[in-house]
Design an enzyme around this catalytic site. Structure first.
Site, PDB file in Angstrom:
ATOM      1  N   LYS A  73     105.382 -42.477  16.220  1.00 41.35           N
ATOM      2  CA  LYS A  73     106.368 -43.489  16.561  1.00 41.35           C
ATOM      3  C   LYS A  73     106.430 -43.726  18.067  1.00 41.35           C
ATOM      4  CE  LYS A  73     110.342 -40.344  16.203  1.00 41.35           C
ATOM      5  NZ  LYS A  73     111.606 -40.084  15.537  1.00 41.35           N
ATOM      6  N   LYS A  75      97.010 -39.211  15.843  1.00 44.07           N
ATOM      7  CA  LYS A  75      97.996 -39.459  14.790  1.00 44.07           C
ATOM      8  C   LYS A  75      98.747 -40.772  15.028  1.00 44.07           C
ATOM      9  CE  LYS A  75     101.847 -37.030  13.299  1.00 44.07           C
ATOM     10  NZ  LYS A  75     102.786 -35.950  13.561  1.00 44.07           N
ATOM     11  N   LYS A 122     107.652 -32.620  27.844  1.00 47.20           N
ATOM     12  CA  LYS A 122     108.572 -33.705  28.184  1.00 47.20           C
ATOM     13  C   LYS A 122     108.917 -33.723  29.666  1.00 47.20           C
ATOM     14  CE  LYS A 122     110.512 -34.999  23.817  1.00 47.20           C
ATOM     15  NZ  LYS A 122     111.698 -35.319  23.037  1.00 47.20           N
TER      16      LYS A 122
END
Ligand code: TRP
Length: 336
Positions: free
Chosen positions: A201, A198, A116
């Site tokens: 979201k 994958k 991140k």
């Protein structure tokens, strides 16, 4: 006769993206039945969500939408404790205490922090760094037996164990050490536009992620445009290695219709991808329709949703406060 105490289970979900077909078929679908066996606590991790900059209106909307969607997916608020993390102040309070029992080196080694930080180079804030200590607080407040998490969160649960053992080592048995729990994975669904990645979201903006709340025509368009493979075969056959796009569509079709791959191959024998794709799209639309409609109905009933998250917070807070009080006493805070 006294009922046998169920094992307690707890999990948090960040309201930072919209729920996808991937997370529904892979995980959420199986959550309803857990309540039979476990005393389940689920919360919307809004405190964690702000470690990355959020638009306030969107965060508020998503938190409520997520709650409505989980209920629509079968999480019965009578059988599960559903709440919003920021409504239970004990999370932030224990989070601070555990910051003081988490080491700089440990937090620096977390792969999510490293990922991140690389992605948000202009906002490497202290919250992003201490994220796992807050997560440890989320967990340890409830003394759960089990914490189901995905692969990407395992390291944080392991650090929770380290922090809990460190604390218990100094002050005695304050925290229960939860067992690691790898939930039964449902179907593993990949992106429609990139079938080797994958369906996530974070990819929501992408055409390859099917959102639970998307209107049928959008979903149909996504399936019609799904990447099938550039083989010359044009035949519906399960071959994950060489035909990942077709294999993914078959996995989705199998998950929503209950048919096996053999049955699907038979159903579409002699028909090309052009026939197969819209049929999968329609099956998905019909599968999601009741969930979408129930979510919309719930979102119109704000009073009901409010009653759910308020009751959830009250129950959660009661449990959390007991742990927090013990911790405050152990570390030497003066009683109020
Ligand atoms: N960090 C988790 C995630 O990104 C969400 C989360 C926050 C969580 N607190 C938790 C999960 C406590 C399990 C237990 O998915």
């Amino acid at each position: 006769m006294e009922e046998v105490q169920k094992k307690r289970m707890l999990s948090g979900i960040k309201p930072s993206g919209d729920l996808t077909l991937g997370s529904y078929l892979g995980a959420v679908k199986n959550w309803a039945e857990r309540a039979e066996q476990y005393d389940c606590f689920y919360f919307m991790a809004d405190l964690h969500a702000i470690t990355v900059r959020q638009n306030p209106q969107d965060l508020r909307r998503r938190t409520l939408e997520q709650l409505a969607q989980y209920i629509a997916c079968g999480l019965d608020p009578e059988k599960n404790t559903l709440f919003v993390q920021s409504h239970v102040h004990q999370h932030a309070e224990l989070g601070w205490v555990l910051d003081c029992y988490s080491m700089f080196g440990e937090l620096s080694r977390m792969t999510q922090f490293k990922d991140k930080s690389a992605k948000n180079a202009d906002n490497i804030n202290a919250g992003l760094f201490t994220y796992p200590a807050l997560m440890a607080a989320d967990i340890l407040l409830y003394q759960p037996d089990l914490v189901p998490v995905g692969e990407d969160q395992k390291q944080h649960v392991e650090l929770t164990h380290v922090i809990a053992r460190r604390f218990n080592g100094i002050y005695g048995d304050v925290f229960k050490i939860p067992e690691p729990f790898v939930p039964k994975v449902g179907a593993r669904i990949m992106s429609l536009t990139n079938p080797t990645a994958k369906m996530s979201k974070s990819e929501s903006e992408d055409a390859g992620s099917v959102l639970l709340m998307s209107p049928p025509e959008v979903i149909m368009k996504q399936f019609k445009r799904a990447i099938t493979d550039s083989d010359t075969e044009n035949c519906v056959r399960y071959d994950k290695e060489n035909k990942p796009g077709v294999a993914n569509l078959m996995t989705i079709y199998s998950a929503v219709t209950g048919q096996s791959y053999d049955q699907i191959e038979e159903e579409f024998a002699g028909q090309g991808y052009g026939k197969f794709k819209p049929v999968v799209g329609e099956a998905v639309v019909e599968h999601l329709r009741p969930i979408r409609e129930e979510t919309q109905r719930l979102l119109k009933d704000k009073a009901y949703l409010e009653s759910v998250y308020q009751a959830g917070a009250q129950k959660a807070s009661y449990v959390a406060e007991k742990t927090l009080r013990k911790v405050y006493k152990k570390v030497g805070f003066l009683a109020k």
